[in-house]
Scaffold this active site. Structure first.
Site: not given
Ligand code: C5J
Length: 225
Positions: A25, A130, A133, A158-159, A163, A203
């Site tokens: 993204d 997509k 997320k 990101v972020t 996602c 872990q």
């Molecule tokens: C992503 C969002 N790409 N933060 N989307 O992380 O909504």
């Protein structure tokens, strides 16, 4: 060929022939003013700052001839793939589908949907749209990667805690060994990024590994002329 990255919590080993670089993204809607991220009140400059690092790794991976997968989060123009709960969430200045400075927010084909120019996909790279997320939800990504013999994913984008983390957890459940590039991902919330890196590698790499881009680049073989 096996490459070894001095990752955390321990060495990450991968064969580039069976590894995809997954870039999540890196769209104008998340990293530029006037997009979806900014409409939620976020400071997008934090995300813009990783573009040179993501580009450095992308160019090195391309030079090796490795598989690249880009994702874009967006919805169909009629919003039929956008759950009302997602559209109605919070108090944004613009909702998904509203017209903003970069076209309709988070809608396929609008200017804000595009990947930033520095990271734009080139011919032969896979681009996945997509609605959620996670990169594996309603996309067919798993089937595509299986057909190509991919077992390992090197992840950026990101972020970090939304996602990227969701996609890594989905990948982990499907059996992929994942490395997250620490300086190739970011969040609007630095403390969320730090917590996500820690929980991914906790872990004994319960979700995956993390490493800075310098250690990944060091581990890559020299491209064949
Ligand atoms: C992503 C969002 N790409 N933060 N989307 O992380 O909504």
């Amino acid at each position: 060929m096996t490459c070894t990255v001095a990752a955390q919590p321990f060495d990450y080993r991968f064969d580039p022939a069976h590894t995809a670089l997954l870039i999540i993204d890196m769209q104008r809607d998340f990293v530029e003013p006037g997009g979806f991220g900014a409409s939620l009140g976020n400071d997008v400059s934090l995300l813009q700052a990783i573009i040179p690092t993501v580009q450095r790794v992308l160019l090195a991976w391309r030079a090796l001839g490795g598989l690249v997968v880009h994702t874009r989060e967006a919805h169909l123009p009629d919003l039929s793939d956008c759950p009302p709960a997602k559209r109605e969430r919070g108090q944004p200045s613009l909702r998904i589908g509203d017209v903003g400075p970069m076209g309709r927010v988070l809608i396929r084909g609008e200017p804000g949907h595009a990947i930033v120019p520095a990271l734009a996909p080139v011919e032969g790279e896979i681009v996945i749209d997509k609605p959620g997320k996670g990169a594996f939800y309603a996309t067919g990504l798993h089937e595509t990667l299986q057909e190509l013999g991919i077992t390992h994913l090197i992840v950026m984008g990101v972020t970090t805690e939304v996602c990227v983390q969701t996609s890594m957890r989905e990948a982990n459940d499907r059996g992929y060994e994942c490395l997250l590039v620490e300086d190739g991902t970011d969040s609007y919330f630095p403390e969320f990024k730090a917590a996500t890196l820690a929980m991914i590698r906790a872990q004994g790499a319960i979700v995956g590994w993390t490493a800075p881009s310098a250690l990944l680049l060091q581990a890559l073989p020299a491209p064949t002329p």
